[in-house]
Motif scaffolding. Structure first.
Motif, mmCIF file in Angstrom:
data_model
loop_
_atom_site.group_PDB
_atom_site.id
_atom_site.type_symbol
_atom_site.label_atom_id
_atom_site.label_comp_id
_atom_site.label_asym_id
_atom_site.label_seq_id
_atom_site.Cartn_x
_atom_site.Cartn_y
_atom_site.Cartn_z
ATOM 1 N N UNK A 187 -90.939 -54.038 -4.890
ATOM 2 C CA UNK A 187 -89.721 -53.752 -6.448
ATOM 3 C C UNK A 187 -88.905 -55.101 -6.056
ATOM 4 N N UNK A 188 -88.814 -56.378 -5.697
ATOM 5 C CA UNK A 188 -88.395 -57.597 -5.147
ATOM 6 C C UNK A 188 -86.657 -57.254 -4.318
ATOM 7 N N UNK A 189 -87.215 -56.225 -3.093
ATOM 8 C CA UNK A 189 -85.843 -55.758 -2.474
ATOM 9 C C UNK A 189 -86.524 -56.232 -1.774
ATOM 10 N N UNK A 190 -85.277 -57.368 -0.957
ATOM 11 C CA UNK A 190 -85.074 -57.745 0.600
ATOM 12 C C UNK A 190 -85.235 -56.576 1.775
ATOM 13 N N UNK A 191 -86.122 -57.094 2.470
ATOM 14 C CA UNK A 191 -86.079 -56.187 3.633
ATOM 15 C C UNK A 191 -86.071 -56.400 4.522
ATOM 16 N N UNK A 192 -85.247 -56.315 5.330
ATOM 17 C CA UNK A 192 -84.366 -56.782 6.961
ATOM 18 C C UNK A 192 -85.524 -55.738 7.724
ATOM 19 N N UNK A 193 -86.086 -56.470 8.522
ATOM 20 C CA UNK A 193 -86.860 -55.374 9.619
ATOM 21 C C UNK A 193 -86.842 -56.292 11.375
#
Length: 808
Positions: free
Chosen positions: A698-704
């Motif tokens: 969904x073109x969402x930035x995910x921080x792991x």
């Protein structure tokens, strides 16, 4: 595209500012609210117009006119654009008369919308020239406000809209949205159509019922129409009989009207004769009065003179002027005689010889005073030179004393050559300076003595000059009195001669001692009286002739009227005989009209019945026709309904799912490059081995972090800024690949380091080098960025006005 220069006039907090944009990395720094963002807004306004921006928010509040001029280059070609905002009573708008583009030095006036279209052509931006829309390529390839990018990250719907706009694939979502709107409309219209063909059976039953009623009505109408024809035949016969009776009655009425008309004319003729006879009496009285008046006027004789009235008036003015001049001269002579007598008493009989002696004395004093004044000027000049010499000597003495003081504090080392100084050499230097000081003191004393001596002499001479001045003033006070006596004596003799000459003119006249003005005035009055009498006589004669003519005319009119009265009385007698021969026709006409009225009422009643039956028949036929039309229309709606159902099934089962799947595939094809580019920018900005960031479907930035996903909302301000900046640069990088004119030229970053730690700020240099743009414009309030840029511009605000200063 590269920026060359920007001129801002009356835009927001700027009054007038000019900025030259160099190549390399330029930092625009300043406090929050100082006007940094206004520079970026001005650039975007110059290129693309207002877009969604309100003109009122750009124009300075107290200004009627504001403008932006932007100079930029594309592929080596220079362009210059001007846009102007104008405040009117209706609000603030762009001024189409003051917007233009300059290409190769030639100015081309264009309207605001034409100007945007031309800029898009120059920049090779493949997008619509809607004046109310922002340029998406400029916004995503060159300049996106950092706060706007943060908002995109926290709003999934806005984020996907941004991706669609940035990569030009919003057509899929628009198509799906439009399809769903069409589907809703189809469902609504299908329900309406189904309702419109549900009453076909009911309509067919009503048609059969109406056809039975029509058959009965047609039979009844036929019977009524036959009876109506019989009544109309009788009416026609009665009408003919009535017309014959009315014709006879009309002849009688005409004779009665003619009789009344003749009687009225006879009365008018008799009244006119009475009026004329009264006028005859009035004319006789007026004629008698005019004859008496004429006799009195003829008694007045013409004055014995050949002069006209203008000639007499001219002579009166001439003698009046002689009298006035004589009175004026005598008055002036008496005044001057009194002045001459007073001056004789004051200066005596030897007034002429005293004047010459006084003038000689005065000339001598003036020459002596002038000589002393020249000598005084020479002394002043000498004093000024002495004073200058004194100042020079005192300055030189002060300088030597300072040098002696410095030598005393030197010690044993020369401050210039760093060599050792012996005591003997030290004393020798000091003694030389002291001797010079003593010599100067002697010279200063001599200069001071000379100064006081010259000053004393100057005061003595000045005293003499003042004494001479007082004596000259006394003498100069006597001379005007002597001059006045001489002038007034001459004027008194001149006036005496003028008075004698004027008296001679009066004595030489033809009036022998009588006052010429009075004589001529009386003559003028008698001439004017005679002229007036002559005019009155002419008027009386004309009035008499006119009256006589009127009497003749009126007599003729009386004769004519008398003749007409006789003729009309004879005609009146004949008319009365004809009237006596008529029977009582009015009673016969009234009786026949009553019979006709009764017959017409029967006809009206039958006609009304027929009309009602016809109306009912018409209504039934229209009802049948209307129902048949409704059934035909309902059949059409039924056919349409079936087509709409087919469209609905196609949209729901095929089109919308297909569009959604195509968009998903296109987004997935973009996602891989987007994720790779984003990961690279994130790794530069965030050096934390425990943290990674990626872009999901969904073109969402995910921080792991350590294997666990984190919500962006729980990250620090600096981390949020880093993610927003990485996302922003990813969009910029991919968009520049898509746009031919944006390959590697210009990049604008607005507050890219908001919330960064010092460690993160240290990564900016690496990031800027990685961007590989010919021209980068940074806008920030972080002073730490100064070490990473090539050019620094300081923006400050004082008294509400913003200023731009280039620091290097």
């Amino acid at each position: 595209m590269l920026l060359n220069s920007l001129i801002i006039d009356n835009i927001r907090s700027y009054e007038h500012e000019e900025v030259e944009f160099p190549l390399g990395i330029s930092l625009f720094e300043g406090d929050i609210g100082s006007g940094k963002s206004t520079v970026l807004m001005a650039i975007e306004f110059a290129l693309f117009g207002l877009g969604s921006q309100k003109a009122e928010s750009l124009l300075a509040k107290k200004s009627e006119l504001g403008s932006v001029i932007l100079d930029f280059s594309v592929d080596g070609e220079k362009y210059e654009i001007k846009r102007t905002l104008l405040r009117k009573s209706s609000g603030v708008n762009q001024d189409p008369k003051n917007s233009w583009i300059k290409i190769d030095g030639e100015k081309e006036p264009l309207s605001p919308s034409e100007l945007k279209q031309r800029v898009l052509q120059i920049l090779k931006f493949n997008e619509p020239a809607d004046p109310k829309a922002e340029s998406k390529i400029f916004r995503y390839a060159i300049f996106t406000p950092q706060e706007a990018m943060k908002e995109v990250l926290f709003d999934s719907k806005k984020r996907l809209e941004t991706i669609r706009k940035a990569f030009g694939i919003e057509d899929y979502s628009i198509a799906e949205s439009n399809a769903r709107e069409v589907l809703t409309e189809i469902k609504t219209k299908s329900a309406v159509l189904r309702e419109k063909f549900s009453d076909i059976a009911s309509l067919e039953s009503e048609i059969n019922e109406s056809k039975g009623i029509v058959s009965k009505l047609e039979s009844e109408i036929s019977q009524k129409q036959d009876w109506h024809k019989v009544l109309e035949k009788n009416e026609s016969k009665k009408m003919q009989e009535l017309k014959e009776l009315q014709a006879k009655n009309n002849d009688k009425v005409k004779l009665e009207l003619n009789k009344e008309n003749l009687e009225e004319k006879i009365e008018d003729g008799k009244a006119r004769i009475v009026t004329i006879e009264q006028k005859f009496a009035d004319y006789e009285i007026e004629l008698k009065e005019n004859n008496e008046k004429l006799e009195k006027l003829l008694e007045i004789k013409k004055p014995e003179t050949a002069k006209s009235i203008p000639d007499i008036i001219s002579e009166i003015k001439k003698f009046q002027k002689i009298n006035d001049d004589m009175i004026k001269s005598k008055s002036e002579k008496n005044s001057i005689h009194q002045d001459v007598t007073r001056l004789k008493e004051k200066f005596g009989d030897k007034i002429d010889s005293e004047k010459k002696s006084i003038e000689n004395t005065l000339n001598g004093l003036l020459q002596e005073k002038e000589s002393l004044e020249k000598f005084t000027d020479e002394i002043k000049e000498k004093l000024e030179k002495i004073n200058e010499q004194k100042i020079q000597k005192e300055t030189l003495k002060g300088s030597l004393e300072k040098e002696i003081s410095k030598f005393s504090q030197l010690g044993n080392t020369c401050p210039t050559c760093k060599q050792e100084i012996t005591d003997k050499h030290h004393h020798s230097l000091v003694d030389k300076k002291k001797k010079k000081v003593k010599s100067l003191e002697i010279e200063l004393q001599s200069i001071t003595d000379s100064f006081f001596k010259s000053n004393s002499k100057s005061k003595e001479i000045q005293s003499k000059i003042e004494s001479y001045g007082q004596e000259i003033s006394q003498i100069q006070g006597i001379i005007p009195g002597i001059e006045e006596f001489k002038v007034k004596s001459a004027r008194e003799n001149q006036l005496e001669n003028e008075i004698k000459e004027l008296e001679g003119k009066l004595q030489d006249s033809e009036f022998k001692g009588e006052n010429p003005v009075e004589y001529l005035t009386d003559l003028k009055d008698r001439v004017m009286l005679f002229k007036s009498v002559a005019d009155q006589i002419q008027q009386i004669i004309k009035a008499k002739q006119k009256g006589e003519k009127i009497i003749v005319d009126h007599q003729q009119e009386v004769n004519s009227i008398t003749s007409q009265i006789s003729e009309r009385e004879a005609e009146l007698e004949q008319i009365q005989k004809e009237l006596d021969s008529f029977e009582d026709s009015e009673t016969s006409v009234t009786s026949k009209e009553d019979e006709l009225d009764l017959l017409r009422k029967d006809i009206t009643q039958v006609s009304s019945t027929i009309a009602a039956l016809l109306e009912n028949l018409k209504n039934q036929n229209e009802k049948i026709k209307e129902h048949e039309s409704k059934i035909t229309e309902s059949r059409k709606y039924e056919t349409k309904y079936k087509k709409f159902v087919q469209f609905q099934q196609w949209l729901e089962a095929f089109f919308i799912p297909t569009i959604s799947q195509i968009e998903k595939q296109v987004l997935l094809s973009i996602l891989q490059n987007f994720n790779e580019t984003y990961t690279r920018w994130y790794s530069i900005l965030v050096e934390d081995p425990t943290k990674e960031s990626r872009i999901d479907e969904n073109f969402t930035p995910i921080v792991n972090q350590d294997g666990f996903d984190q919500e962006i909302g729980y990250l620090s301000g600096g981390e949020k800024t880093s993610i927003a900046l990485a996302y922003r640069l990813t969009l910029n990088s991919l968009m520049r690949k898509e746009t031919e004119s944006m390959k590697s030229n210009l990049l604008i970053l607005d507050e890219p380091t908001d919330g960064f730690s010092k460690n993160q700020l240290g990564k900016i240099r690496e990031l800027l080098d990685e961007l590989k743009s010919e021209q980068i414009v940074l806008v920030s309030h972080e002073k730490e960025l100064e070490t990473y840029v090539d050019n620094i511009f300081q923006i400050s605000k004082e008294n509400g006005l913003s200023k731009i200063l280039r620091l290097n």
